[in-house]
Design a protein around this motif. Sequence first.
Motif, PDB file in Angstrom:
ATOM      1  N   SER A 161       0.819  -1.216   0.000  1.00 15.73           N
ATOM      2  CA  SER A 161       0.000   0.000   0.000  1.00 15.73           C
ATOM      3  C   SER A 161       0.852   1.265   0.000  1.00 15.73           C
ATOM      4  O   SER A 161       0.359   2.346  -0.350  1.00 15.73           O
ATOM      5  N   ASP A 162       2.128   1.171   0.383  1.00 12.44           N
ATOM      6  CA  ASP A 162       2.999   2.342   0.407  1.00 12.44           C
ATOM      7  C   ASP A 162       3.732   2.566  -0.910  1.00 12.44           C
ATOM      8  O   ASP A 162       4.623   3.412  -1.006  1.00 12.44           O
ATOM      9  N   GLY A 163       3.381   1.784  -1.938  1.00 14.21           N
ATOM     10  CA  GLY A 163       4.011   1.969  -3.249  1.00 14.21           C
ATOM     11  C   GLY A 163       5.240   1.128  -3.462  1.00 14.21           C
ATOM     12  O   GLY A 163       5.801   1.142  -4.556  1.00 14.21           O
ATOM     13  N   THR A 164       5.694   0.414  -2.435  1.00 12.63           N
ATOM     14  CA  THR A 164       6.809  -0.504  -2.613  1.00 12.63           C
ATOM     15  C   THR A 164       6.288  -1.880  -2.996  1.00 12.63           C
ATOM     16  O   THR A 164       5.067  -2.093  -3.075  1.00 12.63           O
ATOM     17  N   TRP A 165       7.222  -2.790  -3.188  1.00 13.04           N
ATOM     18  CA  TRP A 165       6.828  -4.117  -3.651  1.00 13.04           C
ATOM     19  C   TRP A 165       7.425  -5.207  -2.773  1.00 13.04           C
ATOM     20  O   TRP A 165       8.530  -5.079  -2.247  1.00 13.04           O
ATOM     21  N   ASP A 166       6.663  -6.296  -2.653  1.00 13.83           N
ATOM     22  CA  ASP A 166       7.217  -7.559  -2.189  1.00 13.83           C
ATOM     23  C   ASP A 166       7.508  -8.402  -3.423  1.00 13.83           C
ATOM     24  O   ASP A 166       6.730  -8.390  -4.386  1.00 13.83           O
ATOM     25  N   PHE A 167       8.622  -9.110  -3.362  1.00 13.60           N
ATOM     26  CA  PHE A 167       8.966 -10.011  -4.466  1.00 13.60           C
ATOM     27  C   PHE A 167       8.958 -11.444  -3.941  1.00 13.60           C
ATOM     28  O   PHE A 167       9.657 -11.775  -2.982  1.00 13.60           O
ATOM     29  N   LEU A 168       8.167 -12.297  -4.589  1.00 13.22           N
ATOM     30  CA  LEU A 168       8.053 -13.693  -4.186  1.00 13.22           C
ATOM     31  C   LEU A 168       8.618 -14.590  -5.281  1.00 13.22           C
ATOM     32  O   LEU A 168       8.291 -14.415  -6.459  1.00 13.22           O
ATOM     33  N   LYS A 169       9.467 -15.513  -4.877  1.00  9.92           N
ATOM     34  CA  LYS A 169      10.044 -16.453  -5.846  1.00  9.92           C
ATOM     35  C   LYS A 169      10.128 -17.832  -5.204  1.00  9.92           C
ATOM     36  O   LYS A 169      10.647 -17.980  -4.107  1.00  9.92           O
ATOM     37  N   GLU A 180      10.574 -23.970  -1.449  1.00  8.55           N
ATOM     38  CA  GLU A 180      11.032 -22.850  -0.628  1.00  8.55           C
ATOM     39  C   GLU A 180      10.663 -21.560  -1.349  1.00  8.55           C
ATOM     40  O   GLU A 180      11.146 -21.302  -2.458  1.00  8.55           O
ATOM     41  N   THR A 181       9.790 -20.755  -0.728  1.00 11.17           N
ATOM     42  CA  THR A 181       9.395 -19.476  -1.311  1.00 11.17           C
ATOM     43  C   THR A 181      10.072 -18.353  -0.540  1.00 11.17           C
ATOM     44  O   THR A 181       9.904 -18.226   0.681  1.00 11.17           O
ATOM     45  N   VAL A 182      10.852 -17.568  -1.266  1.00 11.13           N
ATOM     46  CA  VAL A 182      11.544 -16.420  -0.676  1.00 11.13           C
ATOM     47  C   VAL A 182      10.677 -15.186  -0.822  1.00 11.13           C
ATOM     48  O   VAL A 182      10.149 -14.914  -1.915  1.00 11.13           O
ATOM     49  N   ILE A 183      10.487 -14.453   0.263  1.00 10.80           N
ATOM     50  CA  ILE A 183       9.735 -13.202   0.268  1.00 10.80           C
ATOM     51  C   ILE A 183      10.717 -12.072   0.559  1.00 10.80           C
ATOM     52  O   ILE A 183      11.314 -12.026   1.633  1.00 10.80           O
ATOM     53  N   ALA A 184      10.898 -11.193  -0.427  1.00 14.08           N
ATOM     54  CA  ALA A 184      11.810 -10.055  -0.267  1.00 14.08           C
ATOM     55  C   ALA A 184      10.984  -8.769  -0.268  1.00 14.08           C
ATOM     56  O   ALA A 184      10.319  -8.447  -1.258  1.00 14.08           O
ATOM     57  N   ASP A 185      11.015  -8.038   0.857  1.00 18.11           N
ATOM     58  CA  ASP A 185      10.236  -6.808   1.019  1.00 18.11           C
ATOM     59  C   ASP A 185      11.109  -5.621   0.641  1.00 18.11           C
ATOM     60  O   ASP A 185      12.088  -5.305   1.321  1.00 18.11           O
ATOM     61  N   GLN A 186      10.743  -4.952  -0.446  1.00 19.76           N
ATOM     62  CA  GLN A 186      11.527  -3.817  -0.912  1.00 19.76           C
ATOM     63  C   GLN A 186      11.516  -2.674   0.093  1.00 19.76           C
ATOM     64  O   GLN A 186      12.531  -2.018   0.310  1.00 19.76           O
ATOM     65  N   GLY A 187      10.368  -2.475   0.731  1.00 19.96           N
ATOM     66  CA  GLY A 187      10.246  -1.337   1.644  1.00 19.96           C
ATOM     67  C   GLY A 187      11.054  -1.492   2.917  1.00 19.96           C
ATOM     68  O   GLY A 187      11.769  -0.582   3.331  1.00 19.96           O
ATOM     69  N   THR A 188      10.969  -2.663   3.564  1.00 19.45           N
ATOM     70  CA  THR A 188      11.641  -2.874   4.853  1.00 19.45           C
ATOM     71  C   THR A 188      12.978  -3.577   4.718  1.00 19.45           C
ATOM     72  O   THR A 188      13.775  -3.581   5.657  1.00 19.45           O
ATOM     73  N   GLY A 189      13.226  -4.182   3.556  1.00 17.70           N
ATOM     74  CA  GLY A 189      14.459  -4.946   3.387  1.00 17.70           C
ATOM     75  C   GLY A 189      14.404  -6.324   4.018  1.00 17.70           C
ATOM     76  O   GLY A 189      15.390  -7.060   4.005  1.00 17.70           O
ATOM     77  N   LEU A 448      18.329 -10.453  -6.684  1.00 21.18           N
ATOM     78  CA  LEU A 448      17.123 -10.026  -7.374  1.00 21.18           C
ATOM     79  C   LEU A 448      17.245  -8.557  -7.745  1.00 21.18           C
ATOM     80  O   LEU A 448      17.510  -7.711  -6.891  1.00 21.18           O
ATOM     81  N   TYR A 449      17.099  -8.280  -9.029  1.00 18.95           N
ATOM     82  CA  TYR A 449      17.153  -6.900  -9.503  1.00 18.95           C
ATOM     83  C   TYR A 449      15.735  -6.353  -9.671  1.00 18.95           C
ATOM     84  O   TYR A 449      14.836  -7.062 -10.098  1.00 18.95           O
ATOM     85  N   TYR A 450      15.567  -5.104  -9.361  1.00 17.41           N
ATOM     86  CA  TYR A 450      14.305  -4.437  -9.653  1.00 17.41           C
ATOM     87  C   TYR A 450      14.617  -2.969  -9.962  1.00 17.41           C
ATOM     88  O   TYR A 450      15.646  -2.426  -9.572  1.00 17.41           O
ATOM     89  N   LYS A 451      13.691  -2.345 -10.661  1.00 20.12           N
ATOM     90  CA  LYS A 451      13.913  -0.978 -11.106  1.00 20.12           C
ATOM     91  C   LYS A 451      12.846  -0.070 -10.517  1.00 20.12           C
ATOM     92  O   LYS A 451      11.654  -0.340 -10.644  1.00 20.12           O
ATOM     93  N   SER A 452      13.254   0.991  -9.854  1.00 24.43           N
ATOM     94  CA  SER A 452      12.325   1.939  -9.253  1.00 24.43           C
ATOM     95  C   SER A 452      12.897   3.338  -9.400  1.00 24.43           C
ATOM     96  O   SER A 452      14.079   3.562  -9.109  1.00 24.43           O
ATOM     97  N   ASP A 453      12.054   4.245  -9.859  1.00 30.33           N
ATOM     98  CA  ASP A 453      12.501   5.625 -10.069  1.00 30.33           C
ATOM     99  C   ASP A 453      13.722   5.680 -10.980  1.00 30.33           C
ATOM    100  O   ASP A 453      14.686   6.417 -10.723  1.00 30.33           O
ATOM    101  N   GLU A 454      13.668   4.882 -12.043  1.00 30.70           N
ATOM    102  CA  GLU A 454      14.709   4.855 -13.072  1.00 30.70           C
ATOM    103  C   GLU A 454      16.057   4.343 -12.567  1.00 30.70           C
ATOM    104  O   GLU A 454      17.067   4.444 -13.266  1.00 30.70           O
ATOM    105  N   GLN A 455      16.099   3.807 -11.363  1.00 27.06           N
ATOM    106  CA  GLN A 455      17.341   3.295 -10.820  1.00 27.06           C
ATOM    107  C   GLN A 455      17.215   1.790 -10.585  1.00 27.06           C
ATOM    108  O   GLN A 455      16.222   1.319 -10.046  1.00 27.06           O
ATOM    109  N   TRP A 456      18.263   1.088 -10.983  1.00 23.94           N
ATOM    110  CA  TRP A 456      18.290  -0.343 -10.709  1.00 23.94           C
ATOM    111  C   TRP A 456      18.763  -0.578  -9.282  1.00 23.94           C
ATOM    112  O   TRP A 456      19.772  -0.026  -8.845  1.00 23.94           O
ATOM    113  N   GLU A 457      18.010  -1.401  -8.576  1.00 18.68           N
ATOM    114  CA  GLU A 457      18.378  -1.808  -7.223  1.00 18.68           C
ATOM    115  C   GLU A 457      18.437  -3.331  -7.176  1.00 18.68           C
ATOM    116  O   GLU A 457      18.000  -4.013  -8.096  1.00 18.68           O
ATOM    117  N   HIS A 458      18.990  -3.841  -6.080  1.00 19.20           N
ATOM    118  CA  HIS A 458      19.015  -5.301  -5.967  1.00 19.20           C
ATOM    119  C   HIS A 458      18.873  -5.736  -4.516  1.00 19.20           C
ATOM    120  O   HIS A 458      19.147  -4.969  -3.586  1.00 19.20           O
TER     121      HIS A 458
END
Length: 810
Positions: A161-169, A180-189, A448-458
């Motif tokens: 809801s805060d505009g960040t993402w969870d990534f599930l793989k 094994e499902t990995v949950i990576a929270d972009q907002g909290t790390g 895991l790479y993701y792109k936010s605000d035109e910047q690549w993060e991992h």
Amino acid sequence: MTIKSILYLSLLAVTFTSCGSDSTSDNSKLEQSQALALDFVTSAKSTFELTVGENRSFSIQTKGQVSNYALKDAEKWIKIDTKGKLLVNASDVNPGHYPFRVEISDDNKQTISQTYTVDVFETIETLNKMNVYTMNALVFSEIKDPIVSVSSYSVTPVPNSDGTWDFLKTYFKEYWYNYETVIADQGTGEIKSVKTVGKQKEFVISPYGSVIAPNGKLYVSNFMRPDLNIYVSIYNPDTNSFEEDLHTSRFMQGERAPISLGTNGKIYVGCSYKDYQRDADGNYLDSSRHASAFEIDPQTNLITEYAKIGPSHAPDGSVWGYSVAADDTYVYVASGKIPWYLVAYNRETQESKILFTTTKVDGAISVTQYKYGVAAYITGNIDGEDGFYWLDNGSYKKGVVAQALRFDDCPWNPQDVDPFTTYKDIDLAKPPKLDDFAASSGGAQNRLYYKSDEQWEHIDYSVDVHAKELKNMLKMPDGNWLIAGREYSGYSLYNPKDKTVKSLGKIGLSGSLAMSVSGDKVYISGYSNSATYEYNPSQPWTQNNSQKYDPVVGEVDFKDPSLNPRFLGYFSDKSGVHKPYNSAVAKDGKIYYVGRWYRNGNGGGLSWYDPKTDTYDGYYELFSNYQLRHITSVMDGQYMLISGTGVKDSTLGKPTPTKGRLFLLDTITNKIVKTYDPISQSMSGGDIIDLGNGFVMGMTNEGVDSKYESTYFYKMDVMSGEIIWKRIVNLDTMFGTLGNMTYGYGFKKADDGSVYVLLYRKGLTRITQDGHFEQMGALSTYGEIYLDGKDFYLLNKESIEFYKDGLVKN
């Protein structure tokens, strides 16, 4: 008769008599010269084979004038007469090797000797009473865990809801268990791992089997074993946890459970329907072969199940609900594959109507859910044109397609307000890629790479890796062994000289049963769609599945011809084969592949690749009522002998065969020139091995699929089809005629021309070309064997057992 004729015949008789006298004189001279060179014929047999209970004679072949034959160190039941005939009476003899010497002499007292062996084999009756637990256990060393990796599904992004993402793989060891499902929270790390153990619960998170509801939660469709009952898990991104499972009734089943969010904000899941009705023999009726679907209201999580949707897919195949979508009134289910139906189900009236039906061959239907409506794509449409169609309240309209579907042509207004909550999209570029390989079993580091605000993060994290079950081995021209894992496990290289294992990588194949060497290259084909690759062992393995994803470089195209192994194509384009089972190489270097259709049909197909022209071709029509399970090159590679198992023809409608068949193919014309039905009691031609000199040995059984009953072994003349001998063994060989080709029975030819098979699952047995059987010893378990001179390898789940001199009788 005239006098002239009588005179002519008399003259002719004199002439023949005279020639005979000259010949006798020459023979005498020849024999005198040979008497000076007393010897044994070295090219003749020195080993004589018979079974327990047999009484046979054999000739000792010599050169020169032999005046006396004698035996030295021979058993009492082995005798020799004055003419050099060996008399062997094995009526009361134990199986084994019995060496002895034959001594010959001439009138000049010249004496020489040579060693011979009598091999006494088990009778078939003795083999039928084999007790593998009392057999001599063969000694082995272990090559432990040559393939260590982890398989995975695509990343599923879930908005917060805060505009960040969870990534599930989701990662897994094998299909169906150890998830094994990995949950990576972009907002909290925060990094969190959810694991399941056991085979009962399929737990896969992927973008294709999940949907985000208006309440912001992720709904994931999966199934339970063994009955494939559908259930739906609910993931809450606010708590980074799976909070609830919604279970359906036993009627909602299937290995595919497509899920979508309808235009009314409710969730719809497609599936198969099983009504559990049986006939008098207890078999499920064909009425179970229907598609179905159910609805979930995300506000209450209440499930509404629908019954049978559309027509039955009986008798041609199982039903698979492949895709589902819904508008305000109807649920649309695309089910297949023989044929495909697109059915519109009215949720208010509970009535179904068929919108489209496809041809049985090369037909397909898919439906796509959009925010305001539904679209379908059809190929093989028997009722009209192929292409895109708009679906609206149970009706359809042909869409206008240029480069993409034009939404201004759709039945609804694309400017309508979205009826449920949406989130700001984040540009993920291409789906994030992870490195699924590890050099050790301790853990695999992933990024895991993701792109936010035109910047690549991992985000970095680790997952468990696993020793993978092995599927196949192939000896390459350099003496190293290529090892293939099950499913999508990857490949490794084993060097027998220094006993080292090197991980190579993956090429996206599952169960690489078809691997062959042609020239200095290795050719690998597997599931799905007979994807085929050319591997150059002298160059590094560079296919992208073994590399980390670099967001700057982007995803490497696996079809790039510069990569090694090089992708050659999907050979199913020509043969229809989804799962290739076997391959063989012709004299001219072409590689031939056989296998079976899957879900699109029951039959088989043939394809071939020509390295000289870098082209492939094939056909299936001749084999639509046979699954092709084995192929071997015969007559020095001029021909291919193909083995087929009779099946119901669900594509072309040909009669179901009552016998297994062998097809003889000319590799110049690629045409079938002869067919044989070698064993009238079997539905399968079985596995076949080229024995050389125009003969093959076959192995098949009397049962169907996994019912291992009497096993037949036979020797056949390739060109005439004559059965030279046939043996029946009432022992479990793990030989199945259909299904997914579960190997583990051996049937491999050694350098000396004999064949080795596992009887009673793990009793290694040698079969001579004359049809004699000999017990060699007991293995630790049953599994596929690979011969290498006097040694052999055994695949034992995740490890390899090496039997040094395992083919040498102790």
